[in-house]
Design a protein around this motif. Sequence first.
Motif, PDB file in Angstrom:
ATOM      1  N   GLY A 115      12.194  64.932 125.573  1.00 46.91           N
ATOM      2  CA  GLY A 115      12.297  63.817 124.629  1.00 46.91           C
ATOM      3  C   GLY A 115      13.362  62.824 125.053  1.00 46.91           C
ATOM      4  O   GLY A 115      13.175  61.602 124.972  1.00 46.91           O
ATOM      5  N   SER A 116      14.477  63.333 125.518  1.00 48.61           N
ATOM      6  CA  SER A 116      15.555  62.457 125.969  1.00 48.61           C
ATOM      7  C   SER A 116      15.110  61.624 127.163  1.00 48.61           C
ATOM      8  O   SER A 116      15.430  60.442 127.277  1.00 48.61           O
ATOM      9  CB  SER A 116      16.788  63.296 126.325  1.00 48.61           C
ATOM     10  N   ILE A 117      14.312  62.255 128.042  1.00 45.36           N
ATOM     11  CA  ILE A 117      13.812  61.520 129.218  1.00 45.36           C
ATOM     12  C   ILE A 117      12.824  60.437 128.770  1.00 45.36           C
ATOM     13  O   ILE A 117      12.883  59.293 129.216  1.00 45.36           O
ATOM     14  CB  ILE A 117      13.169  62.509 130.218  1.00 45.36           C
ATOM     15  N   ALA A 118      11.934  60.804 127.851  1.00 43.81           N
ATOM     16  CA  ALA A 118      10.928  59.846 127.393  1.00 43.81           C
ATOM     17  C   ALA A 118      11.571  58.682 126.639  1.00 43.81           C
ATOM     18  O   ALA A 118      11.089  57.555 126.672  1.00 43.81           O
ATOM     19  CB  ALA A 118       9.913  60.547 126.498  1.00 43.81           C
ATOM     20  N   HIS A 119      12.687  58.975 125.959  1.00 46.45           N
ATOM     21  CA  HIS A 119      13.381  57.928 125.203  1.00 46.45           C
ATOM     22  C   HIS A 119      14.005  56.903 126.155  1.00 46.45           C
ATOM     23  O   HIS A 119      14.127  55.733 125.836  1.00 46.45           O
ATOM     24  CB  HIS A 119      14.434  58.572 124.307  1.00 46.45           C
ATOM     25  N   ASP A 121      16.990  56.227 127.301  1.00 45.77           N
ATOM     26  CA  ASP A 121      18.213  55.491 126.982  1.00 45.77           C
ATOM     27  C   ASP A 121      19.042  55.361 128.262  1.00 45.77           C
ATOM     28  O   ASP A 121      19.338  56.370 128.914  1.00 45.77           O
ATOM     29  CB  ASP A 121      18.999  56.246 125.901  1.00 45.77           C
ATOM     30  N   PRO A 122      19.399  54.143 128.643  1.00 44.83           N
ATOM     31  CA  PRO A 122      20.123  53.976 129.914  1.00 44.83           C
ATOM     32  C   PRO A 122      21.526  54.587 129.896  1.00 44.83           C
ATOM     33  O   PRO A 122      22.139  54.731 130.950  1.00 44.83           O
ATOM     34  CB  PRO A 122      20.204  52.457 130.075  1.00 44.83           C
ATOM     35  N   ALA A 123      22.011  54.925 128.703  1.00 46.53           N
ATOM     36  CA  ALA A 123      23.331  55.544 128.627  1.00 46.53           C
ATOM     37  C   ALA A 123      23.246  57.065 128.626  1.00 46.53           C
ATOM     38  O   ALA A 123      24.263  57.747 128.672  1.00 46.53           O
ATOM     39  CB  ALA A 123      24.057  55.063 127.369  1.00 46.53           C
ATOM     40  N   ALA A 124      22.035  57.588 128.574  1.00 51.20           N
ATOM     41  CA  ALA A 124      21.890  59.046 128.502  1.00 51.20           C
ATOM     42  C   ALA A 124      21.965  59.671 129.892  1.00 51.20           C
ATOM     43  O   ALA A 124      21.665  59.018 130.900  1.00 51.20           O
ATOM     44  CB  ALA A 124      20.559  59.392 127.834  1.00 51.20           C
ATOM     45  N   GLU A 125      22.342  60.943 129.906  1.00 50.89           N
ATOM     46  CA  GLU A 125      22.544  61.648 131.171  1.00 50.89           C
ATOM     47  C   GLU A 125      21.229  61.998 131.867  1.00 50.89           C
ATOM     48  O   GLU A 125      21.103  61.910 133.096  1.00 50.89           O
ATOM     49  CB  GLU A 125      23.322  62.952 130.929  1.00 50.89           C
ATOM     50  N   LEU A 158      14.846  51.501 127.252  1.00 47.45           N
ATOM     51  CA  LEU A 158      13.952  52.305 126.419  1.00 47.45           C
ATOM     52  C   LEU A 158      12.484  52.126 126.801  1.00 47.45           C
ATOM     53  O   LEU A 158      11.588  52.341 125.994  1.00 47.45           O
ATOM     54  CB  LEU A 158      14.152  52.009 124.922  1.00 47.45           C
ATOM     55  N   GLN A 159      12.241  51.720 128.035  1.00 45.32           N
ATOM     56  CA  GLN A 159      10.870  51.485 128.512  1.00 45.32           C
ATOM     57  C   GLN A 159      10.574  52.432 129.659  1.00 45.32           C
ATOM     58  O   GLN A 159      11.385  52.554 130.584  1.00 45.32           O
ATOM     59  CB  GLN A 159      10.737  50.045 129.052  1.00 45.32           C
ATOM     60  N   THR A 160       9.399  53.052 129.602  1.00 44.48           N
ATOM     61  CA  THR A 160       9.003  53.945 130.690  1.00 44.48           C
ATOM     62  C   THR A 160       7.601  53.596 131.156  1.00 44.48           C
ATOM     63  O   THR A 160       6.922  52.766 130.561  1.00 44.48           O
ATOM     64  CB  THR A 160       8.992  55.420 130.233  1.00 44.48           C
ATOM     65  N   SER A 222      20.124  48.364 132.323  1.00 36.84           N
ATOM     66  CA  SER A 222      19.054  48.610 131.361  1.00 36.84           C
ATOM     67  C   SER A 222      18.322  49.924 131.631  1.00 36.84           C
ATOM     68  O   SER A 222      17.570  50.406 130.806  1.00 36.84           O
ATOM     69  CB  SER A 222      18.061  47.449 131.377  1.00 36.84           C
ATOM     70  N   THR A 223      18.520  50.497 132.817  1.00 34.27           N
ATOM     71  CA  THR A 223      18.039  51.859 133.085  1.00 34.27           C
ATOM     72  C   THR A 223      19.116  52.580 133.884  1.00 34.27           C
ATOM     73  O   THR A 223      20.035  51.946 134.414  1.00 34.27           O
ATOM     74  CB  THR A 223      16.765  51.862 133.975  1.00 34.27           C
ATOM     75  N   ALA A 224      18.933  53.891 133.984  1.00 37.19           N
ATOM     76  CA  ALA A 224      19.747  54.623 134.953  1.00 37.19           C
ATOM     77  C   ALA A 224      19.348  54.098 136.330  1.00 37.19           C
ATOM     78  O   ALA A 224      18.214  53.682 136.532  1.00 37.19           O
ATOM     79  CB  ALA A 224      19.460  56.107 134.839  1.00 37.19           C
ATOM     80  N   GLN A 225      20.284  54.097 137.266  1.00 31.82           N
ATOM     81  CA  GLN A 225      19.892  53.574 138.566  1.00 31.82           C
ATOM     82  C   GLN A 225      20.582  54.236 139.741  1.00 31.82           C
ATOM     83  O   GLN A 225      21.747  54.622 139.670  1.00 31.82           O
ATOM     84  CB  GLN A 225      20.061  52.057 138.615  1.00 31.82           C
TER      85      GLN A 225
END
Lengths: 291, 851, 169
Positions: A115-119, A121-125, A158-160, A222-225
């Motif tokens: 769920g965290s991956i699908a969400h 959030d660029p600040a999430a681990e 928040l876009q995948t 805006s995303t993890a990078q």
Amino acid sequence: MKNPAFIYHRPVGLDETLSLLADVGHDAKILAGGQSLLPTMALRLGPPEQLIDISRVPGLDGISVSATGEVTVGALVRHATVEHSADVGRYAPLVAETMPYIGHRAIRNRGTLVGSIAHADPAAELPAVCLALNATLRAVSTDGTRDIPAAEFFEGYLQTALKPNELLQQVTFPAWPSTSGGALVEVSRRHGDYALVGLACALDVRDGVVASASLAFFSVGSTAQRVSEAEAHLVGSEPSAELFARAAEVVSEALNPAPDVHGTTAYRKHLAGVLTERGLSQATAAIGVPA
Amino acid sequence: MSNTTQQSGLGFVGQSVKRVEDQRLLTGKGCYVADIEPEGVLHAVFVRSPLAHARVTSIDVDAARRAPGVAAVFTGADIVEATNPFPPFLMLPNLYTPLHWALSDKKVRMVGDPVALVLATSRYLAEDAAELVEVDYEPLDAVASISDALAADSEPLWEKADGNVVYDQTDTYGDVDAVFAAADRVITERFSCQRQANQPMETRGSVIEVDPDTGHLTVHNATQSSHMLRWIIAALADKQSTPSSLKSFVANKERRNAFVSAAKDFVSTNADSLQEQDNAGMISQVKADKSTLVHLQRIALGLLGRDNYPTVKAQDIGGGFGAKGSIAREDVALAAAAIKLGRSVKWIEDRVENLTDGGHAREETLEVAVAVDNDGTLRGMKVDLIVDQGAYPGFPVGAPFATRIMKVMFPGSYKFDAYGLRTRVVSTNKGKYVAYRGPWANETWARERMLDVVARALRMSPTDLRLKNMIGEADMPTKMITGPTLDETMSTKKTLERAIELVDLDAFATAKEEAAKAGRRLGIGFACYHEAAPGPPDYLTSVNPGTDALSAETARTTVQADGSVVVYTGQMPHGQSHETTYAQVVADELGVGIEDVELVWGNTDRTPFSVLGTGGSRGGPMGGGSVKYSSRKVRDLINHQAAEMLEASPSDIEIIDGNIHVAGVPARGLSFGEVAAAAAAGAAPTDAAFEATVDYGGHGDGGWSTATHVCFVDVDLSTGIVTIPRYLVVEDCGPVINPAIVDGQVRGGVAQGIGAVLYESSIYDSDANLQATTYMDYLIPTAAEIPDIEVHHIETLSPGENDFRGVGEGGMIGAPAAITNAVEDALSDLGARVTDQYLPPSRILELAGII
Amino acid sequence: MSTTNVGDSLGVVLTINGKRHMLEVEPRRSLSDVIREDVGLTGTHLGCEHGVCGACTVLVDGQPARSCLMLAVQADETEITTIEGLADGDELHPIQQAMHESHGFQCGFCTPGFLMSTVALLSENPQPNRSEIRAELSGNLCRCTGYQSIVDGVETAVSLLNEAQGNQP
């Protein structure tokens, strides 16, 4: 601050879920643990019209390890289960190391890794961990199954790459060679907060030189990078403090995080560099050491 | 519940008696306002402005009215029509206080400004309907900062104000120019404090019950001041025309007589205070807004013409820190709606609302100039203070009154030959300013920060500079340059001396050098202050002539005919443990156990009047004093009754563990029940057999509370993260009633001070949009950030009889200065100068020159 | 498969503090609202309703969870423990007794969340050190105490629980 009204679906099988998604996916969100979704609902920030609660869908709550050491985590596996999983600790040590950084215990008890991956959030681990480890994300729909490399999954804030009719069924972390070391490092303002900047990194060292390196940052845009320039700088060299310091400079140059109330752009660039050095030296130390 | 350390006979006062409140609060049996749910209650949601500054051109509530479950929707215009405006409460010379209504109708002045009120059968449905209210706005330029407000072309928030500077006042003591001219050096620095929010864990809330037969309102509310709320709802929520009020007043002889006698009583009790008042404040207010008099007259006559005043019932309150001492505009709107509908209504503020409109504080700039001789002798101080009060003035006490305390306290515990302060208060399109735990505290922050700046310039140690200039016992009695008398309770110097002993500065210097070699920066910071708790008789006069009348507290101690002890207070506890501390005081006076004392608070039908309720560190000195002296009077009555029954002299009566007997003859004792029954022969068991009411202002007993805070910091130069390896407070609030409770107050205050410096900021962008509207952005420090805090006590006796002195606010007064001083010390070799109170990690690295 | 339309309710069975409750709830309603309003257990408090303050923490099947971040329908068929379920009649739970002895709390609003988090902490780690206690309780906000008395209370609770275990035959 109360949830808006929504149509609530509680399918009891994967096929049902997928047909539902095919019908109403455009207006619906999947509810698994709800720890990211429900706060946005309560704040009424663009809430979905329909929720599909997958908690009763069988077959999504497993952690499995393949013969070659790949670790697959199903859509309903909670963070706490991952945190306490001996298999994850052994075969996906960087994932295990990440778990305590995710929110607080009460959040980890309910929230799910997928769920965290699908969400996204660029600040999430976890999105950064997926990027660092080249995880594979499996999307299913009535159209079939497709495996999406992490590098192609996170498209924006928040876009995948998930289509409205798709369910993120599982994530697979590739086998972790004994020549690899990883580290999850972050700086947050308070214990348990989203990071000001964070880094998931993995380093594979063979014959004394870096064979491959991945540096995936979170809370920097805006995303993890990943920062490929810095990774390229590492590959082929012997790990050393000087090498890591140079990589840190490259990282600070490459990233351009937006400012927010918690930190300026200059601060975040600096921090990304500091974390690069910390992460790489921890990763080096962790090579061959099970988490 | 066991109270193992508690024994009567030794005296409960001074012991860490276990909390009486715990039995219900630890078991989930407390009763907070959100827990009250009258049958058929309507749930309220406020529609709030998304814009900081705009004219409301139209509002359409039709769709909302038709939404499921909706009982009513009130627009700003509806509420303005039905209610009186919030009037100026304390009118200071040169101050303009804008009259404003519970809801906004033609203009909004902040993001979150309420423009409509939706009432539905559930909170969920009310929120759904609120989304359907359509408001058209015509945006105006936002006034987002102090500098915006000072600009000549800033868009005025209030038409009747002269621009956005609503208060401009200069006060001088001594010949400032001459002193500055004669001093060896003048050192100037400009300090800036960010906007902070009180943030009690329980938000605001109100449940207003309407008696269907009589229309009587019962207001359950999270308030620090139940009586003030009662009067304000009575005064504002149900506007009556002046002629009809007048007719009603004249027609009711009983009420007329009651008014005349109450007025006479007030005038005679407060003669001195009233004599000090002048009309300059009223004149400047009326000059700016002539309608003030019309509204005040309508409000006053409305109060006199009423039969039925609401009852306010406040029970358990989840913290306030000053914010719940302000009267919420929302409460008046809700009461007006309940009256109109004849139905009960309930509003529990959500956290986003609370962060937006639940009270902000401390956004101030302070330019400080100090005249000093080269040997470190402080000569003079000049301050230019500007306070951002946001869009609406806090009621009853907002920023202007807090500046008057700052005016008096700025020189602190130091000698100055001259001192001057210019004060400006500005309006901006931001949340309203409320009192926040030591609302004047930035005088301590700026002064103590400045003393470190001066010490550095003179190459003196900060503690030497302080000790050299501090007023000590040898100087007593003396006066602050701003007026108030200093007696031996102004013991700041003792607290500093003790603190220096406790920290071992030499050892720290060595540790600092060692750490620097390893790339870590250690720092130490001191901060010293005294606070009026309650202060000498001339304290409030120095703050603002005529304010003394507000500060007294009343208690009524009774022994019921069945022998039970019931004490009534106007105090409004919300975490301070009054049930425990007052029981300690009463138990000692009456010779009974803690569990024998029942404290009644919060219900205006039962409790004595108090203007301010709980706030201003007044619970110990004024509230505690009133409880002590009313109980002492009751003890005298018991002694006399018992003496008669035991055929002894009243002075020979002793009471131990509720056994009333002639000293030395406990075996022939009487119970409270027996003595009370005899005194109240024939009365009902709940009637008072003995009763005494005491109004206690603390004055004459006087007294200051003092403290020195010492903060150690460890600054990580790679991340800017500041940790606090050690923090200690040496405080003197006189003999403490309950050490554990006092320590808890001090530590809680320090934690808020740590939050203020390292974590918390109610920051707005340049369009006056609040950026910290959730707990993801407004960071309350957690258990992982707040260190253990050492609290050391010095217990200086007061020259007066009552030794209880206030302690609720001090923790937060001292902490920001100690922490920021420590940070500058840690970064001193990098040339850092700390002028902001808020030091998030990025600011730390900027100060260190790293980014 | 079930679908519940806007405005409709769904049956849920919650076992709260050992007592079974069969309820009809709208799916959008939070577990915290249902515990407080439908079941009438108001000891669980709402401090932020967006999952940060921890005041609403309850145990769901023995594990701490934010009841504001769960829909009541998600808690169907679970066992829930709230603050009201800690004491045994008039006898305080050792953690409550410890908090009383340590002057743990002031206003009482955050208290239920801290107590439930402490129950979970001590069941997982019966001998936590001070920094572990601080880290584990960092998901609960208190604005009154500065936390020291709460941490003291957890340490006292550890002693009381050890004593209680030692006393057992």
